[in-house]
Enzyme design. Sequence first.
Site, PDB file in Angstrom:
ATOM      1  N   TRP A  12       0.808  -1.222   0.000  1.00 36.14           N
ATOM      2  CA  TRP A  12       0.000   0.000   0.000  1.00 36.14           C
ATOM      3  C   TRP A  12       0.842   1.273   0.000  1.00 36.14           C
ATOM      4  O   TRP A  12       0.320   2.342  -0.270  1.00 36.14           O
ATOM      5  CB  TRP A  12      -0.911   0.010   1.253  1.00 36.14           C
ATOM      6  CG  TRP A  12      -0.159  -0.336   2.495  1.00 36.14           C
ATOM      7  CD1 TRP A  12      -0.046  -1.579   3.045  1.00 36.14           C
ATOM      8  CD2 TRP A  12       0.659   0.532   3.280  1.00 36.14           C
ATOM      9  NE1 TRP A  12       0.782  -1.534   4.133  1.00 36.14           N
ATOM     10  CE2 TRP A  12       1.228  -0.245   4.309  1.00 36.14           C
ATOM     11  CE3 TRP A  12       0.975   1.902   3.233  1.00 36.14           C
ATOM     12  CZ2 TRP A  12       2.089   0.281   5.270  1.00 36.14           C
ATOM     13  CZ3 TRP A  12       1.827   2.424   4.188  1.00 36.14           C
ATOM     14  CH2 TRP A  12       2.381   1.613   5.190  1.00 36.14           C
ATOM     15  N   ASN A  13       2.151   1.171   0.321  1.00 40.48           N
ATOM     16  CA  ASN A  13       2.882   2.425   0.586  1.00 40.48           C
ATOM     17  C   ASN A  13       3.174   3.252  -0.663  1.00 40.48           C
ATOM     18  O   ASN A  13       3.278   4.477  -0.582  1.00 40.48           O
ATOM     19  CB  ASN A  13       4.153   2.167   1.410  1.00 40.48           C
ATOM     20  CG  ASN A  13       5.114   1.216   0.748  1.00 40.48           C
ATOM     21  OD1 ASN A  13       4.756   0.537  -0.207  1.00 40.48           O
ATOM     22  ND2 ASN A  13       6.331   1.161   1.240  1.00 40.48           N
ATOM     23  N   LYS A  50      -2.535  -7.776  -8.133  1.00 35.39           N
ATOM     24  CA  LYS A  50      -3.303  -7.717  -6.878  1.00 35.39           C
ATOM     25  C   LYS A  50      -2.728  -6.577  -6.046  1.00 35.39           C
ATOM     26  O   LYS A  50      -1.646  -6.680  -5.489  1.00 35.39           O
ATOM     27  CB  LYS A  50      -3.170  -9.013  -6.074  1.00 35.39           C
ATOM     28  CG  LYS A  50      -4.085  -8.988  -4.855  1.00 35.39           C
ATOM     29  CD  LYS A  50      -3.630  -9.862  -3.717  1.00 35.39           C
ATOM     30  CE  LYS A  50      -2.876  -9.165  -2.631  1.00 35.39           C
ATOM     31  NZ  LYS A  50      -3.564  -8.055  -1.956  1.00 35.39           N
ATOM     32  N   PRO A  51      -3.453  -5.455  -5.972  1.00 41.22           N
ATOM     33  CA  PRO A  51      -2.967  -4.369  -5.129  1.00 41.22           C
ATOM     34  C   PRO A  51      -3.215  -4.703  -3.659  1.00 41.22           C
ATOM     35  O   PRO A  51      -3.925  -5.664  -3.355  1.00 41.22           O
ATOM     36  CB  PRO A  51      -3.834  -3.182  -5.562  1.00 41.22           C
ATOM     37  CG  PRO A  51      -5.099  -3.795  -6.073  1.00 41.22           C
ATOM     38  CD  PRO A  51      -4.733  -5.150  -6.630  1.00 41.22           C
ATOM     39  N   GLY A  59       6.823  -6.409  -0.743  1.00 42.25           N
ATOM     40  CA  GLY A  59       6.161  -6.438   0.558  1.00 42.25           C
ATOM     41  C   GLY A  59       7.122  -6.950   1.609  1.00 42.25           C
ATOM     42  O   GLY A  59       8.339  -6.817   1.467  1.00 42.25           O
ATOM     43  N   SER A  60       6.570  -7.561   2.633  1.00 41.23           N
ATOM     44  CA  SER A  60       7.405  -7.980   3.757  1.00 41.23           C
ATOM     45  C   SER A  60       8.202  -9.243   3.417  1.00 41.23           C
ATOM     46  O   SER A  60       7.783 -10.056   2.590  1.00 41.23           O
ATOM     47  CB  SER A  60       6.517  -8.252   4.967  1.00 41.23           C
ATOM     48  OG  SER A  60       5.621  -9.294   4.662  1.00 41.23           O
ATOM     49  N   GLU A  95      10.881  -7.934  -3.861  1.00 44.44           N
ATOM     50  CA  GLU A  95      11.407  -6.700  -3.256  1.00 44.44           C
ATOM     51  C   GLU A  95      10.892  -6.704  -1.832  1.00 44.44           C
ATOM     52  O   GLU A  95       9.709  -6.443  -1.591  1.00 44.44           O
ATOM     53  CB  GLU A  95      10.864  -5.457  -3.985  1.00 44.44           C
ATOM     54  CG  GLU A  95      11.250  -5.358  -5.447  1.00 44.44           C
ATOM     55  CD  GLU A  95      12.728  -5.099  -5.665  1.00 44.44           C
ATOM     56  OE1 GLU A  95      13.477  -4.899  -4.691  1.00 44.44           O
ATOM     57  OE2 GLU A  95      13.142  -5.123  -6.832  1.00 44.44           O
ATOM     58  N   LEU A  96      11.769  -7.014  -0.871  1.00 42.65           N
ATOM     59  CA  LEU A  96      11.292  -7.295   0.482  1.00 42.65           C
ATOM     60  C   LEU A  96      11.726  -6.212   1.471  1.00 42.65           C
ATOM     61  O   LEU A  96      12.037  -5.097   1.084  1.00 42.65           O
ATOM     62  CB  LEU A  96      11.758  -8.695   0.884  1.00 42.65           C
ATOM     63  CG  LEU A  96      11.407  -9.778  -0.159  1.00 42.65           C
ATOM     64  CD1 LEU A  96      11.965 -11.130   0.225  1.00 42.65           C
ATOM     65  CD2 LEU A  96       9.897  -9.877  -0.369  1.00 42.65           C
TER      66      LEU A  96
HETATM   67  P1  ADP Z   1       2.903  -4.709   4.294  1.00 37.65           P
HETATM   68  O1  ADP Z   1       3.457  -4.767   5.669  1.00 37.65           O
HETATM   69  O2  ADP Z   1       3.515  -3.716   3.394  1.00 37.65           O
HETATM   70  O3  ADP Z   1       1.403  -4.694   4.252  1.00 37.65           O
HETATM   71  P2  ADP Z   1       2.712  -7.412   3.372  1.00 37.65           P
HETATM   72  O4  ADP Z   1       3.820  -8.306   2.954  1.00 37.65           O
HETATM   73  O5  ADP Z   1       1.856  -7.843   4.500  1.00 37.65           O
HETATM   74  O6  ADP Z   1       3.430  -6.039   3.658  1.00 37.65           O
HETATM   75  O7  ADP Z   1       1.753  -7.071   2.152  1.00 37.65           O
HETATM   76  C1  ADP Z   1       2.208  -6.832   0.856  1.00 37.65           C
HETATM   77  C2  ADP Z   1       1.208  -7.407  -0.122  1.00 37.65           C
HETATM   78  O8  ADP Z   1       1.115  -8.806   0.102  1.00 37.65           O
HETATM   79  C3  ADP Z   1      -0.206  -6.870   0.024  1.00 37.65           C
HETATM   80  O9  ADP Z   1      -0.786  -6.776  -1.266  1.00 37.65           O
HETATM   81  C4  ADP Z   1      -0.883  -7.945   0.830  1.00 37.65           C
HETATM   82  O10 ADP Z   1      -2.284  -7.966   0.632  1.00 37.65           O
HETATM   83  C5  ADP Z   1      -0.235  -9.176   0.244  1.00 37.65           C
HETATM   84  N1  ADP Z   1      -0.335 -10.391   1.070  1.00 37.65           N
HETATM   85  C6  ADP Z   1      -0.398 -10.493   2.406  1.00 37.65           C
HETATM   86  N2  ADP Z   1      -0.497 -11.787   2.761  1.00 37.65           N
HETATM   87  C7  ADP Z   1      -0.489 -12.527   1.630  1.00 37.65           C
HETATM   88  C8  ADP Z   1      -0.552 -13.929   1.326  1.00 37.65           C
HETATM   89  N3  ADP Z   1      -0.632 -14.861   2.270  1.00 37.65           N
HETATM   90  N4  ADP Z   1      -0.514 -14.291   0.018  1.00 37.65           N
HETATM   91  C9  ADP Z   1      -0.408 -13.371  -0.950  1.00 37.65           C
HETATM   92  N5  ADP Z   1      -0.341 -12.054  -0.727  1.00 37.65           N
HETATM   93  C10 ADP Z   1      -0.379 -11.629   0.541  1.00 37.65           C
END
Ligand code: ADP
Length: 495
Positions: free
Chosen positions: A158-159, A182-183, A235-236, A257-258
């Site tokens: 989302w950032n 998938k946003p 994401g994370s 990109e983590l």
């Molecule tokens: P943030 O802390 O930036 O929200 P996340 O890694 O939790 O980092 O989220 C980044 C993306 O990954 C978002 O689009 C989130 O919806 C998606 N996401 C979270 N959990 C899952 C999952 N189990 N499978 C696929 N995508 C996921």
Amino acid sequence: MMKTILENPLLKNQCYINGKWVGAKSGQVKLLRNPANNEVLVDIPQLSREEIKYAINAASHAMVGWRELSGKQRSLYLRKWFDLVQAHRDDLASLIVFEEGKPFVEALAEVDYAASFIEWFAEEAKRVKGDVMAPPQAGSRIIVLKEPIGVCATITPWNFPAAMITRKIAPALAAGCTAIAKPAQQTPLTAFGLAFLAEKAGIPAGVFNVVTGKASDIGDEFTSNPIIKKISFTGSTEIGRHLIQQSAQTIKKVSMELGGNAPFIVFNDADVEKAVEGLIATKFRNTGQACISANRVYVQEGIYDAFIQVLKDKVGKLKVGNGFDKTVQQGPLIDTSALEKVEEHIADALKKGANLVQGGKRHGLGGLFFEPTVLSGVTQNMLVCREETFGPIAPVIRFHSEADVVKMANDTEYGLAAYLFSKDAERIWRVSAAIESGMIGINTGAISNEVAPFGGIKESGLGREGSIYGMDEYLELKYLAWHGAGENKLKEGEN
Ligand code: ADP
């Protein structure tokens, strides 16, 4: 006065699949809230797994025609999309402020950054090239072709709701792939807005699709469906690791990109004013919610006190508030758990002996606003140094020597970005060579642009985005061993 969300010409609250705007067949929706005031914006479809499958199949059918186009033809589509994004700069920026909360000026900068990837890969689409190699045996040729990898799935945070999408979708489309994006649940409107402009640009149905729903369901379908050949995720590290594990079953190519834990190192010979400005740019932008935000600030002892003083003065003047106020420099955090993490990190640091120099608590505006904060006397064992804070805290650590600071900087599983401030060229080379990180800002806090390869090492990721390297993530190599093709003896007879 800013238009309301309902007047925004790019406002869509349906998914875009196979060239059509669709809701969930089940009628299931999720409410979307504005982080600045908790106001409900719109509801967002929660698609079923069957609907995700349908989108993947549509992208697969669309790829037949899309990959047959020349790079130049695809380039023209991307160019039109770029022009429309530019023409709707303010509208897209408004969607970003509404759903993500960053200041309007920063949102405009994000739209420009997002558009730059579409422009860049529109240009690169024309320059995909293979190789012809000298073979080990005479009379043959080795020919290497680059081909689109297949249907791609992207999962983004989302950032940076616009730029994270274009940085993946533009190279995928340029390469001849089709894609399903998938946003993040918090920021689908910007993704829908981008899809709406892609539709207006004439990008054929099924080439670019946007789906929303339960993250784990979509992730499970993306990673298990054999049609998907490539997953690009930002994401994370935790979710990235999970997606790599899931993708192993069908051997998908992945780009990741983590998380980061960026060290920001200021040596005695640095220009203190410039270093503080660089720090504020990377630390307080987007309320500290970026994977390349400085997380740990190491300042050499000779300038430590002066640095803290300048930093305190400048951070104390940052204006916090609703991003639509053009004078605001820091918006809200994204949600309550982000706010609680910031509080936890500060409490842990103070308990272990750090000093509060500036800020340190929830802002008087209430809600998700937090005061821009500076801590001094920070040490490596505190949570602010161990974990990615993702919030507006600058924790300052005093250091003695180059060797000490490099050891501390590298003492993390992450390796995304690092920053060095010094006027000594030899020191810059030495320290840059020793720092374990994919990107290093030298006398600058601004490192992101479409020309440079963005990405990390260690547990910060795999692959690079943007730049001349970014398209390779969406291409496969095919090698032709052509015997007889190197036969150069001319024919004497009529044939
Ligand atoms: P943030 O802390 O930036 O929200 P996340 O890694 O939790 O980092 O989220 C980044 C993306 O990954 C978002 O689009 C989130 O919806 C998606 N996401 C979270 N959990 C899952 C999952 N189990 N499978 C696929 N995508 C996921």
